[in-house]
Write a protein that holds these residues in place. Structure first.
Motif, PDB file in Angstrom:
ATOM      1  N   LEU A   3       0.845  -1.189   0.000  1.00 30.03           N
ATOM      2  CA  LEU A   3       0.000   0.000   0.000  1.00 30.03           C
ATOM      3  C   LEU A   3       0.881   1.240   0.000  1.00 30.03           C
ATOM      4  O   LEU A   3       1.934   1.260   0.636  1.00 30.03           O
ATOM      5  CB  LEU A   3      -0.895   0.029   1.244  1.00 30.03           C
ATOM      6  CG  LEU A   3      -1.993  -1.021   1.333  1.00 30.03           C
ATOM      7  CD1 LEU A   3      -2.713  -0.900   2.667  1.00 30.03           C
ATOM      8  CD2 LEU A   3      -2.982  -0.863   0.199  1.00 30.03           C
ATOM      9  N   GLN A   4       0.431   2.260  -0.666  1.00 33.17           N
ATOM     10  CA  GLN A   4       1.122   3.543  -0.669  1.00 33.17           C
ATOM     11  C   GLN A   4       0.717   4.304   0.588  1.00 33.17           C
ATOM     12  O   GLN A   4      -0.322   4.049   1.193  1.00 33.17           O
ATOM     13  CB  GLN A   4       0.742   4.349  -1.924  1.00 33.17           C
ATOM     14  CG  GLN A   4       1.107   3.656  -3.222  1.00 33.17           C
ATOM     15  CD  GLN A   4       2.601   3.407  -3.330  1.00 33.17           C
ATOM     16  OE1 GLN A   4       3.403   4.276  -2.999  1.00 33.17           O
ATOM     17  NE2 GLN A   4       2.975   2.223  -3.786  1.00 33.17           N
ATOM     18  N   LEU A   5       1.539   5.268   0.971  1.00 29.58           N
ATOM     19  CA  LEU A   5       1.288   6.053   2.178  1.00 29.58           C
ATOM     20  C   LEU A   5      -0.082   6.735   2.134  1.00 29.58           C
ATOM     21  O   LEU A   5      -0.805   6.740   3.133  1.00 29.58           O
ATOM     22  CB  LEU A   5       2.396   7.088   2.384  1.00 29.58           C
ATOM     23  CG  LEU A   5       2.328   7.891   3.668  1.00 29.58           C
ATOM     24  CD1 LEU A   5       2.317   6.986   4.894  1.00 29.58           C
ATOM     25  CD2 LEU A   5       3.494   8.858   3.742  1.00 29.58           C
ATOM     26  N   ASP A   6      -0.473   7.293   0.998  1.00 30.62           N
ATOM     27  CA  ASP A   6      -1.772   7.968   0.910  1.00 30.62           C
ATOM     28  C   ASP A   6      -2.926   6.970   1.066  1.00 30.62           C
ATOM     29  O   ASP A   6      -3.966   7.301   1.629  1.00 30.62           O
ATOM     30  CB  ASP A   6      -1.905   8.777  -0.379  1.00 30.62           C
ATOM     31  CG  ASP A   6      -1.766   7.942  -1.646  1.00 30.62           C
ATOM     32  OD1 ASP A   6      -1.044   6.931  -1.630  1.00 30.62           O
ATOM     33  OD2 ASP A   6      -2.379   8.335  -2.660  1.00 30.62           O
ATOM     34  N   GLU A   7      -2.734   5.734   0.623  1.00 31.06           N
ATOM     35  CA  GLU A   7      -3.766   4.707   0.803  1.00 31.06           C
ATOM     36  C   GLU A   7      -3.897   4.330   2.282  1.00 31.06           C
ATOM     37  O   GLU A   7      -5.006   4.132   2.784  1.00 31.06           O
ATOM     38  CB  GLU A   7      -3.433   3.461  -0.026  1.00 31.06           C
ATOM     39  CG  GLU A   7      -3.497   3.702  -1.521  1.00 31.06           C
ATOM     40  CD  GLU A   7      -2.964   2.537  -2.328  1.00 31.06           C
ATOM     41  OE1 GLU A   7      -3.649   2.155  -3.295  1.00 31.06           O
ATOM     42  OE2 GLU A   7      -1.884   2.006  -1.986  1.00 31.06           O
ATOM     43  N   ILE A   8      -2.764   4.253   2.971  1.00 36.41           N
ATOM     44  CA  ILE A   8      -2.789   3.956   4.405  1.00 36.41           C
ATOM     45  C   ILE A   8      -3.461   5.089   5.162  1.00 36.41           C
ATOM     46  O   ILE A   8      -4.281   4.863   6.059  1.00 36.41           O
ATOM     47  CB  ILE A   8      -1.364   3.696   4.939  1.00 36.41           C
ATOM     48  CG1 ILE A   8      -0.809   2.413   4.302  1.00 36.41           C
ATOM     49  CG2 ILE A   8      -1.359   3.589   6.454  1.00 36.41           C
ATOM     50  CD1 ILE A   8       0.654   2.156   4.606  1.00 36.41           C
ATOM     51  N   ARG A   9      -3.142   6.328   4.806  1.00 28.08           N
ATOM     52  CA  ARG A   9      -3.786   7.477   5.455  1.00 28.08           C
ATOM     53  C   ARG A   9      -5.295   7.459   5.231  1.00 28.08           C
ATOM     54  O   ARG A   9      -6.071   7.762   6.137  1.00 28.08           O
ATOM     55  CB  ARG A   9      -3.192   8.783   4.938  1.00 28.08           C
ATOM     56  CG  ARG A   9      -1.823   9.057   5.482  1.00 28.08           C
ATOM     57  CD  ARG A   9      -1.320  10.416   5.065  1.00 28.08           C
ATOM     58  NE  ARG A   9      -0.023  10.667   5.661  1.00 28.08           N
ATOM     59  CZ  ARG A   9       0.968  11.268   5.052  1.00 28.08           C
ATOM     60  NH1 ARG A   9       0.824  11.714   3.827  1.00 28.08           N
ATOM     61  NH2 ARG A   9       2.115  11.442   5.659  1.00 28.08           N
ATOM     62  N   THR A  10      -5.721   7.110   4.031  1.00 22.55           N
ATOM     63  CA  THR A  10      -7.152   7.015   3.736  1.00 22.55           C
ATOM     64  C   THR A  10      -7.798   5.941   4.603  1.00 22.55           C
ATOM     65  O   THR A  10      -8.889   6.156   5.158  1.00 22.55           O
ATOM     66  CB  THR A  10      -7.377   6.703   2.237  1.00 22.55           C
ATOM     67  OG1 THR A  10      -6.782   7.745   1.470  1.00 22.55           O
ATOM     68  CG2 THR A  10      -8.852   6.595   1.908  1.00 22.55           C
ATOM     69  N   LEU A  11      -7.133   4.791   4.731  1.00 22.38           N
ATOM     70  CA  LEU A  11      -7.653   3.732   5.605  1.00 22.38           C
ATOM     71  C   LEU A  11      -7.765   4.218   7.054  1.00 22.38           C
ATOM     72  O   LEU A  11      -8.738   3.917   7.745  1.00 22.38           O
ATOM     73  CB  LEU A  11      -6.762   2.492   5.532  1.00 22.38           C
ATOM     74  CG  LEU A  11      -6.895   1.631   4.293  1.00 22.38           C
ATOM     75  CD1 LEU A  11      -5.813   0.559   4.270  1.00 22.38           C
ATOM     76  CD2 LEU A  11      -8.274   1.003   4.217  1.00 22.38           C
ATOM     77  N   MET A  12      -6.761   4.966   7.506  1.00 23.06           N
ATOM     78  CA  MET A  12      -6.785   5.490   8.874  1.00 23.06           C
ATOM     79  C   MET A  12      -7.962   6.443   9.069  1.00 23.06           C
ATOM     80  O   MET A  12      -8.661   6.379  10.086  1.00 23.06           O
ATOM     81  CB  MET A  12      -5.459   6.191   9.189  1.00 23.06           C
ATOM     82  CG  MET A  12      -4.297   5.237   9.312  1.00 23.06           C
ATOM     83  SD  MET A  12      -2.655   5.998   9.350  1.00 23.06           S
ATOM     84  CE  MET A  12      -2.831   7.268  10.551  1.00 23.06           C
TER      85      MET A  12
END
Length: 154
Positions: A3-12
């Motif tokens: 996962l890319q960082l922006d995808e992880i942030r979206t999940l968070m």
């Protein structure tokens, strides 16, 4: 899987806005765990397979000894329960929770760690005297980073 960082942030953000308390995702080379619960683990853990093996060895050791390890002189280390910014005072203009020489009880708050705008209290796991403060105000600490050295009561 990765996962890319922006995808992880979206999940968070999605987890924060949902009624879910935890979210986990694992594959052969990737592991992600998000939680709103107060636990003594990193809030987000995203690692590759070799690092996961190295990290899992540390918690196994701590499971046998507890999260407060003995120092070289029978002192006990109070460690960071998660990754974040450590605060030694309840408010910027207040006195510190504890100073060197102060007595501390089991369960007494000695610091705060901020992670993703959440303030998590750090509590002593031993009764004794603060021998050394191993971090400065607003230091960024990792999971398991030693914060205080406490000499247990006899």
């Amino acid at each position: 899987m990765s996962l890319q960082l922006d995808e992880i942030r979206t999940l968070m953000q999605d987890l924060e806005n949902s009624s879910l308390r935890e979210f986990s995702l694992q594959s052969e080379d990737f592991s992600l765990h998000l939680s709103k619960n107060e636990i003594s683990q990193p809030v987000v853990a995203a690692t590759t397979q070799p690092e996961t093996a190295a990290q899992s060895a540390v918690p196994e050791k701590k499971a046998t000894e507890g999260t407060a390890d003995l120092g070289t002189d029978n002192s006990v280390l109070v460690e960071a329960p998660l990754v974040g910014t450590v605060y030694l005072k309840p408010k910027p203009d207040a006195a510190p929770f504890k100073e060197v020489g102060d007595h501390v009880q089991v369960g007494e708050q000695v610091a705060i760690i901020e992670a993703m705008k959440l303030m998590t209290p750090v509590k002593s796991e031993v009764t004794g005297v603060i021998k050394e403060i191993l971090v400065e105000e607003e230091d960024v600490v990792d999971y398991g980073h030693a914060l205080f050295r406490v000499q247990p009561d006899a």
